[in-house]
Design a protein around this motif. Structure first.
Motif, mmCIF file in Angstrom:
data_model
loop_
_atom_site.group_PDB
_atom_site.id
_atom_site.type_symbol
_atom_site.label_atom_id
_atom_site.label_comp_id
_atom_site.label_asym_id
_atom_site.label_seq_id
_atom_site.Cartn_x
_atom_site.Cartn_y
_atom_site.Cartn_z
ATOM 1 N N GLY A 598 16.448 4.074 -1.339
ATOM 2 C CA GLY A 598 16.669 3.899 -2.901
ATOM 3 C C GLY A 598 15.384 4.159 -3.866
ATOM 4 O O GLY A 598 15.777 3.649 -4.727
ATOM 5 N N ARG A 599 14.376 4.594 -3.288
ATOM 6 C CA ARG A 599 13.039 4.580 -4.144
ATOM 7 C C ARG A 599 12.505 5.750 -3.807
ATOM 8 O O ARG A 599 12.070 6.042 -2.585
ATOM 9 C CB ARG A 599 12.346 3.250 -3.891
ATOM 10 N N VAL A 600 12.061 6.366 -4.994
ATOM 11 C CA VAL A 600 11.436 7.812 -4.592
ATOM 12 C C VAL A 600 9.944 7.429 -4.411
ATOM 13 O O VAL A 600 9.552 7.979 -3.304
ATOM 14 C CB VAL A 600 11.226 8.632 -6.062
ATOM 15 N N GLU A 601 9.314 6.701 -4.971
ATOM 16 C CA GLU A 601 7.704 6.109 -4.710
ATOM 17 C C GLU A 601 7.650 5.269 -3.338
ATOM 18 O O GLU A 601 8.428 4.477 -3.281
ATOM 19 C CB GLU A 601 7.288 5.292 -5.921
ATOM 20 N N PRO A 602 6.814 5.580 -2.441
ATOM 21 C CA PRO A 602 6.639 4.791 -1.340
ATOM 22 C C PRO A 602 5.878 3.468 -1.742
ATOM 23 O O PRO A 602 5.522 3.360 -2.821
ATOM 24 C CB PRO A 602 5.663 5.515 -0.288
ATOM 25 N N VAL A 603 6.169 2.576 -0.989
ATOM 26 C CA VAL A 603 5.602 1.086 -1.130
ATOM 27 C C VAL A 603 4.343 1.050 0.103
ATOM 28 O O VAL A 603 4.578 0.982 1.083
ATOM 29 C CB VAL A 603 6.736 -0.058 -0.818
ATOM 30 N N ASN A 604 3.376 0.589 -0.536
ATOM 31 C CA ASN A 604 2.264 0.170 0.157
ATOM 32 C C ASN A 604 2.305 -1.146 0.859
ATOM 33 O O ASN A 604 2.504 -2.270 -0.038
ATOM 34 C CB ASN A 604 0.691 0.238 -0.725
ATOM 35 N N THR A 605 2.474 -1.160 1.950
ATOM 36 C CA THR A 605 2.907 -2.341 2.770
ATOM 37 C C THR A 605 2.282 -3.036 3.731
ATOM 38 O O THR A 605 1.333 -2.147 4.459
ATOM 39 C CB THR A 605 4.324 -1.906 3.522
ATOM 40 N N TYR A 606 2.168 -4.247 3.574
ATOM 41 C CA TYR A 606 1.522 -4.985 4.945
ATOM 42 C C TYR A 606 2.535 -5.859 5.709
ATOM 43 O O TYR A 606 3.377 -6.417 5.310
ATOM 44 C CB TYR A 606 0.541 -6.060 4.207
ATOM 45 N N ALA A 607 2.360 -5.891 6.859
ATOM 46 C CA ALA A 607 3.104 -6.665 7.960
ATOM 47 C C ALA A 607 2.287 -7.894 8.185
ATOM 48 O O ALA A 607 1.324 -7.592 8.785
ATOM 49 C CB ALA A 607 3.569 -5.785 9.234
ATOM 50 N N VAL A 608 2.842 -9.094 8.068
ATOM 51 C CA VAL A 608 1.956 -10.512 8.147
ATOM 52 C C VAL A 608 2.368 -10.846 9.395
ATOM 53 O O VAL A 608 3.649 -11.221 9.719
ATOM 54 C CB VAL A 608 2.208 -11.197 6.937
ATOM 55 N N ARG A 609 1.472 -11.282 10.220
ATOM 56 C CA ARG A 609 1.485 -12.207 11.552
ATOM 57 C C ARG A 609 1.800 -13.750 11.267
ATOM 58 O O ARG A 609 1.297 -14.270 10.446
ATOM 59 C CB ARG A 609 0.513 -11.907 12.384
ATOM 60 N N SER A 610 2.899 -14.100 11.648
ATOM 61 C CA SER A 610 3.528 -15.323 11.700
ATOM 62 C C SER A 610 3.509 -16.139 12.781
ATOM 63 O O SER A 610 3.347 -15.477 13.981
ATOM 64 C CB SER A 610 4.739 -15.226 11.140
#
Length: 610
Positions: A598-610
């Motif tokens: 649903g979004r044209v622009e990609p999202v700069n993402t981080y996966a957080v260790r929990s």
């Protein structure tokens, strides 16, 4: 819900018209006092007119001096606020390096937001030669964020700047205050050195307040008109005659005389300002670096002071004391018959104030107290109904949202509309909820979800979050909006801490579920920081508090990421991650730019260790 209570039945009895009038509480209490007041007024009038002026003059003088003390205290408070703002900006990590490198962009990035947050009028950063690297000035009459950023000139010629650049210190330290005339008018500055890791002066940080704003602040604190004289002539700033300061001018001889006298007494003069007479007292104006900076004057109008008389205070007190005692004795005798019922009402009022809404009073008689008792009982009934509605609102909306809606209703208006604000959104969804609920009765699913929501709502509120809505097995919460707006860094930390707490809570639930042979619950949580639109959405008869925008949508898409990265349950965008800094101390894997639905622009993402 029906609320029942007993009200004592009023038994009417025949009475004459005269007796009815005399039975009214107002007549019982006021008639004797009116007669006595007339006697006291005629007996004491001549003494009051002769003594009032002298009493008022003494009181006026005390009030004037007290206003001066309040103004001086407010001046000290402003210096302390300047120092606090100076420290919060000067000790910002990376500012010394940016100043040493003369990196104007970095300085602007580090200093602008703190300067706006503490609502400074003036913020300037100079290098080690006194050249301006950054400046921001609040626009007079503008909003709290309306600033211009064009620096002035000639800073290196200012004695206070030269003193800081020479790294001169005194017993009070290395920070100074001074009144300086600039191209933007007179400004009250607090300034100090910016030093690097080797304690070398690499620049100067100045924070300031426009002198017009300063006198307005002192005016509000002292409840009196304020003027500041830094030299002979018209005051540099005033609230007494701001449009015509020249009418308040001090000649050179008077200015010097007041400067000398203020050390051991308080000079005073009376001034005519647009047809009104003011009494004006003067005191010394002392700040860091400039011991005798000028004069601070405080003025109050003389219009209520009358001519003093020659009668003594003792005669007035004796006469009034005698008649006051006489009136009190008569008043106690006459009021004793009615005070009991008034006391009953007072006791009942205290019970209601303590929260007992079952309180009722017995109605006796037909006078105003009886009518007041009936109105009191009706008021308590309405309070009971109001508490019921309030409790229902508190259970169907977050306390912060309920408080916002109640406050607007109490103010007499409920505006449908919104504001744009930087906030952090948390969206949490149960993975595989269809499989998890398969084969169970609906009642079991409801109980499981209620247990789950009960825990995570507590975690979210513990970390200053507000639950906006439940969407099936998902929950949407926001941080940094209610009950008050917070900086994005703070809302990001709160949201990530809440997400980590939610995952820990789910792990606790899963220990029990696994022990009972049930499938564990797994969450997908997305946290996203950015601009949102927050406000009341709907119509005037049906509305809700909503959070909208791309930031909300992205947080929902981030919560789905553990479908593709099964080793992680918490995903944040890059802005949230950068705002965290070292708090909380977590590790993350940078996934880079990720395409989301649903979004044209990609999202700069981080996966957080929990």
């Amino acid at each position: 819900m029906a609320l029942e209570h007993e009200v004592a039945e009023v038994q009417p009895r025949p009475q004459s018209r005269l007796m009815y009038l005399l039975s009214q509480l107002r007549i019982k209490i006021t008639l004797p006092y009116i007669v006595l007041a007339v006697i006291v007024t005629f007996a004491a009038a001549f003494l009051v007119t002769r003594l009032l002026s002298s009493l008022l003059e003494n009181r006026f003088q005390s009030t004037l001096l007290d206003a001066g003390r309040k103004a001086a205290a407010s001046m000290v408070s402003l210096e302390e606020e300047h120092l606090a703002a100076w420290r919060s900006i000067a000790y910002t990590e990376g500012l010394d390096a940016a100043v040493a490198a003369r990196d104007r962009d970095a300085i602007s990035l580090l200093a602008t937001l703190p300067g706006i947050n503490v609502q400074l009028d003036v913020l300037e950063v100079l290098d080690s030669t006194g050249t301006a690297l950054f400046a921001m000035y609040r626009t007079p009459g503008g909003s709290a964020i309306d600033y211009t950023f064009k620096p002035g000139a000639g800073y290196a010629d200012w004695p206070a700047v030269q003193r800081v650049l020479r790294n001169t210190t005194d017993p009070l330290g290395d920070k100074y205050a001074d009144f300086i005339q600039t191209e933007r008018g007179w400004i009250f500055y607090t300034l100090g050195p910016i030093v690097d890791d080797e304690n070398r002066v690499v620049g100067v940080l100045l924070v300031g307040t426009y002198l017009d704003h300063l006198v307005a602040r002192l005016d509000a604190a002292a409840l009196a008109r304020i003027s500041i004289y830094l030299d002979a002539g018209a005051p540099q700033a005033t609230t007494l005659a701001p449009q015509s300061p020249e009418i308040l001018a001090l000649d050179a001889a008077t200015f010097e005389q007041y400067m000398e006298r203020q050390a051991y007494q308080t000079p005073r003069r009376d001034s005519q300002v647009f047809g009104r007479t003011y009494a004006e007292v003067f005191g010394g104006l002392t700040v860091r670096f400039v011991e005798d900076a000028g004069l601070l004057s405080v003025a109050l109008p003389l219009s209520f002071v009358t001519d003093s008389g020659g009668a003594t205070r003792e005669s007035l007190l004796s006469l009034f004391g005698f008649f006051t005692l006489f009136v009190i004795i008569i008043g106690v005798i006459l009021a004793s018959a009615v005070v009991r019922r008034i006391q009953q009402l007072a006791d009942a009022t205290r019970q209601v104030a303590a929260g007992d809404l079952t309180t009722q009073v017995t109605i006796k008689g037909r006078d105003e107290v009886a009518a007041l008792a009936a109105d009191f009982n009706q008021m308590v009934n309405q309070l009971r109904e109001g508490r019921l509605y309030r409790d229902l609102l508190g259970m169907t909306a977050s306390p912060e949202v309920a408080t916002r809606l109640r406050d607007e209703l109490e103010q007499g208006h409920l505006e449908l509309g919104a504001q744009t604000i930087a906030a952090t959104i948390l969206f949490a969804d149960i993975r595989g909820f269809t499989t998890l609920s398969e084969g169970h009765e609906p009642a079991y699913i409801i109980d499981m979800l209620n247990e789950y929501f009960q825990g995570i709502v507590g975690v979210i509120r513990q970390h200053n979050g507000v639950v906006n809505k439940f969407i099936g097995d998902a929950v949407l919460a926001f941080f940094g909006v209610l009950p008050e707006n917070k900086p994005p860094a703070e809302s990001a930390r709160d949201a990530v801490n809440a997400a980590l707490g939610m995952l820990e809570y789910v792990r606790t639930i899963n220990h029990r579920r696994l022990a009972q042979g049930e499938l564990p619950i797994r969450l997908g949580i997305g946290v996203n920081t950015g601009p949102v639109v927050a406000g009341i959405l709907g119509s005037e008869i049906r509305f809700e508090y909503a959070i909208l925008g791309d930031t909300v949508n992205v947080s929902q898409r981030l919560s789905d990421m553990n479908k593709f990265y099964p080793d992680y349950d918490l995903f944040v965008n890059s802005e949230t991650w950068l705002l965290l800094g070292d708090t909380p101390p977590v590790e993350a894997v940078h996934l880079g730019d990720v395409e989301v639905k649903g979004r044209v622009e990609p999202v700069n993402t981080y996966a957080v260790r929990s």
